[in-house]
Motif scaffolding. Structure first.
Motif: not given
Ligand code: UDP
Length: 416
Positions: A265-285
């Motif tokens: 399980i990789l559980a993560a919240s997507m942060a509004t102050d962290d635009p990079e996290s969306w990019h990294y989410y796709e990379k992880t997926a």
């Protein structure tokens, strides 16, 4: 005007059960001179990450001790958060120069938020770099707050010196600074007002950490199509290169060769102050590919505090394979739930995991995979680690311990 973040009332007396006899009385004694004092916490988000997690508890607990505590969040834009993310990464060691344009964006938002501040506080605690410039941009910061404290939650071991030089004039407006570990400052930061060391803490009564019965854990796992009867490892963290979710997937794949039923399980919240996290989410997926035993879950699928609690409790092993980590609340959360934890051998993880006592510290994907297999194959060791881990958190990383340190600092500053 900056708006206050609403928090639910909490009472210190509810924590008697977890602490040593006399600890709560000691806290009340330390708060004697602080009754009625106005305290303001300021940070960048009320939604995601370790700082907001702690403030939801610290603020009401301060109130329960008779302090008039408040919490406000600054305003920003994507541009601003992109700049502060670069600052964050650069303070943790990345070599990314801050351009003049980035500095202008940072200062524009410091001024804008400073103009929205109202005063009369005895203590203002500013968390992390995002709002660090506020006192500099206030006309008279002593009217807003008598004592200013900057609390930095980042790992500054390899901090970028040119960014530091830029921040120093802002930071010298403060009366005290708080860091998570002594070695983040010792020997390489000597240009600041007095420094204190306070590790973060977890709340044993929050929905994230409160006891959950086995049936609820089972139901939650089932709801997300995870098989409770097969082995589970979990990492809970933002999608961020420092948290190394790709490395966790690689370690899982190696371990799966020995434990074919293994689920991740990789559980993560997507942060509004962290635009990079969306990019990294796709990379992880993309890295996870079509593997149906990898569960990439987030707040977007309704994963909140209770679900995180259930994932951590339902796991055989919890992983926090960070490459750099200021503290890593997720480690304390899992240790509290008597889980063996495998963590990256970095930053604040090293003060929580005692290698071979309550978990393992690892330096590579291969190490991580080996330790997953070792623990999985030795149930007695897993149980022993769990007991040791919970006691360590009880003594050092519960909210009441952190509160005591805050009260000591407030008393020190009042005496100055
Ligand atoms: N967290 C959460 N949901 C997620 C990911 C993280 O609730 O999907 C919580 C996690 O349980 C912990 C905090 O966010 O309480 C993260 O704190 P930590 O110190 O581990 O990392 P940070 O995000 O502050 O770097």
């Amino acid at each position: 005007m900056l708006v206050s973040v609403p928090t639910s009332a909490k009472s210190l007396s509810e924590y008697e059960f977890f602490v040593d006899p006399g600890d709560i009385d000691d806290l009340h004694k330390l708060a004697d001179k602080l009754h009625g004092k106005k305290v303001l916490h300021i940070n960048a988000t009320a939604v995601v990450g370790g700082v907001s997690e702690m403030l939801y508890t610290n603020v009401p607990l301060m109130q329960s001790a008779g302090i008039d505590a408040d919490w406000k969040v600054i305003h920003g834009s994507d541009d601003f958060y992109n700049v502060t993310k670069i600052m964050h990464n650069s303070l943790q060691g990345m070599d990314i120069p801050l351009t003049n344009q980035m500095k202008s964006i940072y200062e524009y938002y410091q001024k804008m938020n400073a103009d929205m501040m109202e005063g009369g506080y005895d203590f203002v605690i500013v968390h992390d770099p995002q709002p660090a410039g506020l006192p500099t941009f206030l006309k008279d910061h002593r009217k807003i707050g008598k004592h200013w404290i900057w609390r930095c939650h980042l790992d500054l071991t390899n901090l970028n010196r040119s960014l530091w030089a830029y921040l120093i004039p802002f930071l010298s407006e403060y009366d005290a600074n708080i860091f998570t570990m002594a070695h983040y400052v010792d020997g390489h930061i000597d240009d600041l007002p007095p420094c204190y060391v306070i590790p973060p803490s977890i709340d044993p009564l929050s929905p994230k950490n409160m006891p959950l019965d086995d049936a609820s854990v089972y139901r939650t796992l089932k709801k997300y199509k995870i098989d409770p009867d097969k082995p589970i490892i979990t990492q809970v963290s933002r999608f961020d290169p420092w948290k190394d979710p790709l490395g966790v997937i690689d370690a899982y794949r190696l371990a799966k060769k020995e434990i074919p039923d293994l689920q991740l399980i990789l559980a993560a919240s997507m942060a509004t102050d962290d635009p990079e996290s969306w990019h990294y989410y796709e990379k992880t997926a993309r890295h996870a590919g079509e593997d149906s035993d990898i569960f990439l879950l987030s707040n977007l699928q309704g994963v909140g505090n209770l679900e995180i609690n259930a994932f951590q409790r339902g796991s055989d092993i919890v992983v926090q394979k960070s490459i750099q980590e200021g503290f890593g609340l997720t480690v304390a959360e899992a240790l509290w739930k008597e889980k063996p934890v495998i963590g990256g051998n970095v930053g604040g993880i090293t003060i929580q995991i005692d290698d071979g006592v309550n978990g393992y510290l690892v330096d590579s994907v291969e190490d991580c995979a080996k330790r997953i297999i070792d623990i999985y194959k030795d149930g007695d060791r897993a149980t022993k680690f769990g007991i040791e881990g919970k006691e360590k958190v009880r003594q050092r990383f519960l909210s009441t311990v952190e509160l005591k340190s805050y009260f000591q600092i407030f008393n020190d500053l009042l005496e100055d």
